[in-house]
Design an enzyme around this catalytic site. Structure first.
Site: not given
Length: 514
Positions: A332-333
């Site tokens: 995730g980012t």
């Protein structure tokens, strides 16, 4: 009137409404795009630690009349070798979570570096909203609660992480006083308040407790780097991406492969060709991209006429290619972008990688350490084999594009391996179909998993088109409408007068300003 406090001239787009509103408030107060994006990123680190935060990396592309690329990627510990990680982990596969997956976090140095060059506000001023959300708390939404639930399942063997976040649920009010203290220390001491002294010592102790080998010297030696962006043409526009160890070259290679192909109709032929081009680019990424100091091939070769023509010739227009599956940790980012009245443009991406990162939590300071090191390999012959002070292959790719030599589009997306794939699909929507940023972002997307080469396609695609992809040999599963697995994209288009922007409906964000 434009430029007044009520009508800030500029735009900020992020994946969470609290962060977007913090960035807009900075613009309204006379701050510039860099001020706004740092303020927004700090809020994201507090309210979406399942995307990014104070233990992750940061990369940015800034336009101020010229293009400037910042690579805030942390290195492996100096004591990290293939043999050390194998012996300590008891595995011949690089751990996805835990202490061995932690590389030096680069985000904090990145925030201060950007502010030193372009900022008009102090870090302390820009951190006030983030500090308030950390100290006083904020309310967890239903969508956020779903992510927290996934994190609790992922980190069930990490007691410090569970102790910090065990009670997070929809409607709960999450306070993080340790993060508020960290922000105070950073405001007082700058990056030295993180990479040296009590914070650094606590990070080292947390990693050592999990068997890791990071030292205080590893943290103290960290420096981000200014690098030259990679550039390639697509449909008469120049696309700018970050160079290795990031996968920017992957997006450019795929764009160059399809640039000479017929993409005019939004049909099975278009999507088959794009998917096949993306597979080839991902294979080349995993075979060739890593720390630029140890790569065996110049990244520009992967976008050269000869290389791209050979890859294009490998595509069977009627049949899917099935490459060998590859190790593929995903994560995730948070991608965010900003623009101001003076034309300062910022494309920034910041990440903890897998959900909230490695699972290694630093309780005294509320830090979740990322797991960017999980991209390394434990094959000593591989270009991305772990080694002392080595940079891992990275998925983070903030991007821009020019039209007629002038900046035209600021864009990017979160989504691990899907980031380059989203870049490809957005640019085809905008430059082939003529969509505006919001329409391009709203459109259904697919994502190829290099671990299996299965394709996840949103249910909003024409079902007959999906059936025909399966007939061509693609292994396909149908995702949700506006599936979160497609990542969250945002974009700002520079117009003759002002901007127009798009924000991803798959997130809880907003594009605010004008």
């Amino acid at each position: 009137m434009p430029g007044s406090p009520a009508f800030p001239a500029g735009v900020v787009a992020t994946p969470h409404y609290l962060a977007s509103s913090a960035g807009l408030a900075v613009l309204a107060d006379g701050g510039n795009a860099v001020d706004a994006i740092v303020a927004a990123n700090l809020v994201l680190g507090v309210v979406t630690p399942y995307y990014c935060g104070f233990g992750g990396d940061l990369l940015a592309l800034v336009h101020d009349g010229g293009f400037h690329a910042y690579r805030g990627v942390g290195r492996a510990p100096h004591a990290a070798t293939v043999d050390v990680v194998r012996d300590r982990s008891g595995s011949d596969q690089m751990p996805v979570l835990g202490a061995h997956s932690v590389t030096v976090p680069g985000a904090i140095d990145g925030w201060f570096t950007l502010l030193e060059r372009w900022g008009t506000r102090s870090f302390g001023d820009l951190a006030r909203t983030a500090r308030r959300h950390a100290a006083d708390g904020f309310t967890i939404t239903e969508a956020a609660a779903h992510r927290w639930l996934g994190c609790r399942r992922l980190y069930r063997s990490f007691p410090d992480w569970l102790a910090a976040y065990a009670d997070v649920a929809a409607g709960a009010h999450l306070r993080q006083p340790a993060l508020a203290e960290l922000l105070d220390r950073l405001a007082a001491d700058g990056p030295d308040g993180y990479y040296r002294g009590p914070v650094a010592d606590a990070i080292v102790d947390a990693i050592a407790a999990g068997g890791g080998v990071m030292t205080a010297d590893d943290l103290a030696l960290h420096r981000g780097e200014w690098v030259d962006p990679l550039r390639a043409e697509f449909r008469g526009h120049e696309i700018l991406e970050l160079p290795p160890p990031t996968q920017g070259v992957t997006a450019l290679e795929a764009l160059r492969i399809v640039d000479a192909l017929d993409l005019e109709r939004d049909d099975v032929d278009r999507h088959h060709l794009m998917i096949e081009a993306m597979k080839l680019a991902l294979v080349d990424r995993d075979d060739h991209v890593g720390d630029p100091d140890t790569m065996r091939i110049d990244p520009e070769v992967l976008c050269s006429d000869e290389w791209v023509a050979a890859r294009r010739a490998d595509i069977d227009p009627t049949r899917a290619r099935r490459p060998t599956p590859r190790p593929s940790p995903d994560g995730g980012t948070a991608y965010l972008c900003a623009a101001d009245a003076d034309g300062l443009l910022v494309s920034l991406i910041q990440s903890n990688f897998t959900a909230a990162g490695s699972g290694v939590h630093v309780p005294r300071w509320g830090i979740n350490l990322h797991n960017r090191g999980s991209s390394f390999r434990l094959d000593p012959q591989h270009v991305n084999a772990i080694g002392p002070a080595k940079l891992p292959m990275h998925t983070l790719i903030p991007a821009m594009a020019t039209r007629g030599g002038a900046p035209w589009l600021v864009f990017g997306a979160m989504g691990g391996h899907g980031q380059a794939q989203t870049h490809l699909q957005l640019l085809v929507r905008m430059l082939v179909d003529g969509d505006d940023p919001q329409r391009a972002i709203d459109a259904p997307r697919w994502a190829v998993d290099p671990g299996t080469w299965w394709i996840t396609a949103e249910s909003r695609f024409d079902q007959e088109m999906l059936r025909r992809l399966v007939d061509r040999g693609h292994v396909l599963r149908t995702g949700w409408a506006y599936d979160d697995a497609m990542g969250h994209a945002h974009a700002i288009e520079r117009l003759a007068a002002g901007y127009r922007a798009g924000t991803d409906p798959r997130a809880e964000g907003a594009a605010l300003g004008h």
